[in-house]
Design a protein around this motif. Structure first.
Motif, PDB file in Angstrom:
ATOM      1  N   VAL A  15      -9.730   3.622  -0.338  1.00 11.60           N
ATOM      2  CA  VAL A  15      -9.867   5.013  -0.786  1.00 11.60           C
ATOM      3  C   VAL A  15      -8.841   5.902  -0.078  1.00 11.60           C
ATOM      4  O   VAL A  15      -8.200   6.761  -0.703  1.00 11.60           O
ATOM      5  N   LEU A  16      -8.674   5.707   1.231  1.00 12.97           N
ATOM      6  CA  LEU A  16      -7.704   6.502   1.987  1.00 12.97           C
ATOM      7  C   LEU A  16      -6.287   6.284   1.460  1.00 12.97           C
ATOM      8  O   LEU A  16      -5.515   7.239   1.304  1.00 12.97           O
ATOM      9  N   ALA A  17      -5.949   5.033   1.169  1.00 14.83           N
ATOM     10  CA  ALA A  17      -4.612   4.727   0.652  1.00 14.83           C
ATOM     11  C   ALA A  17      -4.364   5.432  -0.671  1.00 14.83           C
ATOM     12  O   ALA A  17      -3.294   6.026  -0.878  1.00 14.83           O
ATOM     13  N   THR A 184      -1.600 -15.903   9.893  1.00 23.25           N
ATOM     14  CA  THR A 184      -0.896 -15.857  11.172  1.00 23.25           C
ATOM     15  C   THR A 184       0.083 -14.687  11.270  1.00 23.25           C
ATOM     16  O   THR A 184       0.604 -14.411  12.346  1.00 23.25           O
ATOM     17  N   ILE A 185       0.339 -14.007  10.136  1.00 18.80           N
ATOM     18  CA  ILE A 185       1.214 -12.827  10.143  1.00 18.80           C
ATOM     19  C   ILE A 185       0.324 -11.592  10.164  1.00 18.80           C
ATOM     20  O   ILE A 185      -0.455 -11.357   9.247  1.00 18.80           O
ATOM     21  N   SER A 186       0.442 -10.782  11.199  1.00 19.37           N
ATOM     22  CA  SER A 186      -0.381  -9.582  11.333  1.00 19.37           C
ATOM     23  C   SER A 186       0.037  -8.532  10.310  1.00 19.37           C
ATOM     24  O   SER A 186       1.175  -8.555   9.811  1.00 19.37           O
ATOM     25  N   PRO A 187      -0.861  -7.598   9.960  1.00 19.82           N
ATOM     26  CA  PRO A 187      -0.506  -6.537   8.998  1.00 19.82           C
ATOM     27  C   PRO A 187       0.726  -5.742   9.428  1.00 19.82           C
ATOM     28  O   PRO A 187       1.564  -5.392   8.593  1.00 19.82           O
ATOM     29  N   LYS A 188       0.844  -5.454  10.713  1.00 20.28           N
ATOM     30  CA  LYS A 188       1.998  -4.683  11.189  1.00 20.28           C
ATOM     31  C   LYS A 188       3.297  -5.463  11.011  1.00 20.28           C
ATOM     32  O   LYS A 188       4.305  -4.917  10.546  1.00 20.28           O
ATOM     33  N   ALA A 189       3.281  -6.733  11.374  1.00 20.91           N
ATOM     34  CA  ALA A 189       4.484  -7.559  11.237  1.00 20.91           C
ATOM     35  C   ALA A 189       4.847  -7.740   9.767  1.00 20.91           C
ATOM     36  O   ALA A 189       6.027  -7.752   9.394  1.00 20.91           O
ATOM     37  N   TYR A 190       3.825  -7.849   8.921  1.00 20.24           N
ATOM     38  CA  TYR A 190       4.051  -8.025   7.483  1.00 20.24           C
ATOM     39  C   TYR A 190       4.697  -6.780   6.887  1.00 20.24           C
ATOM     40  O   TYR A 190       5.678  -6.872   6.131  1.00 20.24           O
ATOM     41  N   SER A 237      -0.342   4.454   4.033  1.00 17.64           N
ATOM     42  CA  SER A 237      -1.033   3.918   2.862  1.00 17.64           C
ATOM     43  C   SER A 237      -0.925   2.402   2.768  1.00 17.64           C
ATOM     44  O   SER A 237      -1.901   1.718   2.451  1.00 17.64           O
ATOM     45  N   PHE A 238       0.255   1.842   3.028  1.00 16.21           N
ATOM     46  CA  PHE A 238       0.415   0.405   2.899  1.00 16.21           C
ATOM     47  C   PHE A 238      -0.340  -0.349   3.982  1.00 16.21           C
ATOM     48  O   PHE A 238      -0.872  -1.438   3.728  1.00 16.21           O
TER      49      PHE A 238
END
Length: 305
Positions: A15-17, A184-190, A237-238
């Motif tokens: 919803v926030l995004a 194994t890939i974090s949201p930030k790294a992605y 948002s992403f």
């Protein structure tokens, strides 16, 4: 964290995004004469990539081995979700109104996502979730037709509508790619990876626009819009959207895209002082009911602990 908490968190982030994203369609229409589409997309994602440096660099270095191994799917996500999606929206803004961009884009994207998730991810589409999706679409069609069957029957796609359909398909493909992201890939790294790869892909097209004579009418408002797009509609948002996909699944998260025209209508009243009618209120209500139905059964099915 329990499954129920995961679900609630995913819904809140989705919803926030959509709330932050809702202004993107207005921007696409409002500044289409001030900056060409590929350059706007490049500046947006270039800004977002720079902002991600202090946020995601450490995670990127830590996850580099996993990113390198999954580089094809990461690059595909960058190409569809970063390079193509919003660029197509900005191109469409030269031909269609902001409300058409939001309505057509948000109606078609969940449909594309459901179909693609079923084909590539083998995700089940329960009857109650399909019912919720259909109710959401009916609410969007109600807004699109302004409550008139004659308007709906005589509706015709414009050149801008085809561009926004291409954008919706691109975002659906991004959802699928993100769902297949290795854990194994974090949201930030992605995000760091997709932002930078997508920006690099956009660079030659932005330079080509300038080489062909396109100009930028710089102003403080345009600079502010680029910052909003880079920081809010991109980074914040992403991050929220990708975590929501991990919590809820690609097809289920995509349903929340139907909230974008709802938020856009509210913003039009508050910011642009446009008049809101009973059709707007009814259409928004139908969309929200559809979202509740699509998600209520999944939450209720979670066993108590």
């Amino acid at each position: 964290m329990s499954n129920k908490q995961h679900t609630i968190e995913g819904i809140g982030l989705a919803v926030l995004a959509t709330l932050v994203w809702s202004g993107n369609f207005i921007v696409a229409r409002a500044i289409n004469q001030d900056i060409p589409p590929f350059m706007l997309a490049f500046l947006r994602w270039g800004t977002a990539s720079i902002i991600m440096l202090p946020i995601g660099w450490a995670a990127f270095r830590q996850d580099w081995a996993a990113i390198k191994k999954a580089l094809p799917i990461v690059t595909f996500a960058a190409f569809t979700g970063i390079s193509l999606f919003n660029t197509f929206i900005y191109v469409a803004g030269h031909f269609s109104s902001a409300i058409s961009l939001a309505l057509i884009g948000t109606t078609s994207s969940p449909v594309f996502s459901f179909i693609l998730a079923r084909i590539f991810l083998k995700e089940r589409i329960p009857a109650w979730r399909m019912l919720g999706l259909l109710i959401c679409i009916s609410g969007i069609l109600l807004l699109l037709s302004q409550g008139s069957l004659e308007v709906l029957l005589h509706f015709r796609f414009t050149q801008g509508d085809w561009w926004i359909l291409a954008a919706a398909l691109s975002f659906a493909l991004y959802n699928i790619a993100t769902r297949k992201k290795p854990a194994t890939i974090s949201p930030k790294a992605y995000l760091f990876s997709t932002f930078w790869i997508g920006t690099i892909i956009l660079l030659p097209f932005a330079l080509l626009e300038v080489g062909m004579g396109a100009t930028i009418n710089w102003s403080w408002s345009l600079a502010g819009i680029v910052l909003y797009l880079g920081a809010g509609a991109s980074v914040i948002s992403f991050l929220c959207w990708n975590i929501a996909i991990a919590r809820l699944g690609a097809a289920r998260t995509a349903i929340f895209g139907n909230l974008i025209p709802v938020f856009s209508s509210i913003e039009a009243v508050l910011i642009l002082h446009e008049k809101i009618t009973w059709i707007h209120i009814l259409g928004m209500t139908v969309v929200i009911v559809g979202l509740i139905i699509a998600n209520l059964r999944a939450t209720a099915a979670i066993p108590k602990r």
